[in-house]
Scaffold this active site. Structure first.
Site, PDB file in Angstrom:
ATOM      1  N   SER A   1       3.281  -1.924  -7.106  1.00 22.15           N
ATOM      2  CA  SER A   1       4.286  -1.056  -7.708  1.00 22.15           C
ATOM      3  C   SER A   1       4.211  -1.196  -9.217  1.00 22.15           C
ATOM      4  O   SER A   1       3.759  -2.228  -9.735  1.00 22.15           O
ATOM      5  CB  SER A   1       5.685  -1.472  -7.224  1.00 22.15           C
ATOM      6  OG  SER A   1       6.704  -0.853  -7.974  1.00 22.15           O
TER       7      SER A   1
ATOM      8  N   TYR B   1      12.188  -7.436  -4.312  1.00 19.03           N
ATOM      9  CA  TYR B   1      11.098  -6.466  -4.199  1.00 19.03           C
ATOM     10  C   TYR B   1      10.111  -6.646  -5.349  1.00 19.03           C
ATOM     11  O   TYR B   1       8.895  -6.694  -5.141  1.00 19.03           O
ATOM     12  CB  TYR B   1      11.668  -5.051  -4.200  1.00 19.03           C
ATOM     13  CG  TYR B   1      10.627  -3.957  -4.121  1.00 19.03           C
ATOM     14  CD1 TYR B   1      10.084  -3.585  -2.898  1.00 19.03           C
ATOM     15  CD2 TYR B   1      10.201  -3.294  -5.271  1.00 19.03           C
ATOM     16  CE1 TYR B   1       9.133  -2.575  -2.825  1.00 19.03           C
ATOM     17  CE2 TYR B   1       9.256  -2.287  -5.204  1.00 19.03           C
ATOM     18  CZ  TYR B   1       8.725  -1.929  -3.983  1.00 19.03           C
ATOM     19  OH  TYR B   1       7.772  -0.935  -3.916  1.00 19.03           O
TER      20      TYR B   1
END
Length: 240
Positions: free
Chosen positions: A135, A148
């Site tokens: 990400s 996350y």
């Protein structure tokens, strides 16, 4: 890498970015096997002509079940795309520790276990690849998603080190760093989102062109900001 004729195992391949990657890779002549947890989505992918494996990757048993289902067959490309998002924000209350453990396992432990189990098989192929989908938040974190971000950053650094280990082999290690994409994970967020189709296209292009990294969409801007000043990059992402 020539995609046509390759056997590809794609985790989290029944929705969002994963589904779009599966469709695009299939169109280029690959045999794509997708994993997922939702029976309806798995059935839909089967109707599209994909082999499917029902597998939840939030614990060791799920990873082992996937590997058992894969069996002894050959593999050309492993795409670790499956991931989970957990709400971990002390400003809203005490986070759920069990949900945190699930997120950590799915996003970090599962890809490492799959790579460990399948690396030798990949190295036996004339041309092979490992694609880890991290990400833009692996570069600089968002305050509301610390777990996350930590898992994606962990997978990023694992990918960097693994690439060095594999540099004298036939296995290309590719990291894909998407921005905010219009998927179920980001539903309800009032921010600019990239389409999953375009995100998948750029990841597939990175595989074809043997790129080490696919910095996608706004992640390119974030990478530039981070190279100038990590504090500048953090000032952008911590607000998300």
């Amino acid at each position: 890498m020539e995609i046509s004729g390759k056997t590809i195992l794609l985790t989290g391949g029944t929705a969002g970015i994963g589904r779009e990657m599966a469709l695009q890779l299939k169109d280029k002549g690959a045999k794509v096997v997708v994993t997922g947890r939702n029976p309806d989505r798995l059935a839909a992918m089967a109707r599209e002509g994909f082999e499917t494996i029902s597998a939840g990757l939030s614990d060791a048993a799920g990873v082992d079940a996937l590997l058992e289902a894969w069996g002894a067959r050959n593999l050309d490309v492993l795409i670790n795309n499956a991931g989970q998002l957990v709400d971990h924000d002390f400003r809203k209350g005490t986070p759920d520790a069990d949900a945190t453990d699930v997120c950590i396992y799915a996003n970090l432990n599962a890809p490492i276990r799959l790579i460990t189990a399948l690396a030798q098989r990949l190295q036996a192929q004339p041309e092979a690849g490992i694609v880890n989908v991290t990400s833009g938040l692996a570069i600089s974190p968002a305050a509301r998603q610390p777990v996350y971000c930590a898992t994606k950053s962990g997978l990023r650094f694992y990918s960097l080190a693994l690439r060095e280990q594999m540099k004298n082999t036939n296995v290309r290690v590719i990291e894909a760093l998407p921005p905010v994409v219009d998927t179920q994970m980001n539903a309800g967020r009032a921010v600019k989102k990239m389409s999953p189709e375009e995100c998948a296209r750029q990841i597939v292009e990175a595989i074809e062109k043997d790129r080490d990294e696919a910095n996608i969409g706004m992640t390119k801007t974030l990478r530039i900001a981070e190279s100038i000043s990590p504090a500048l990059a953090r000032s952008i992402t911590l607000k998300f």
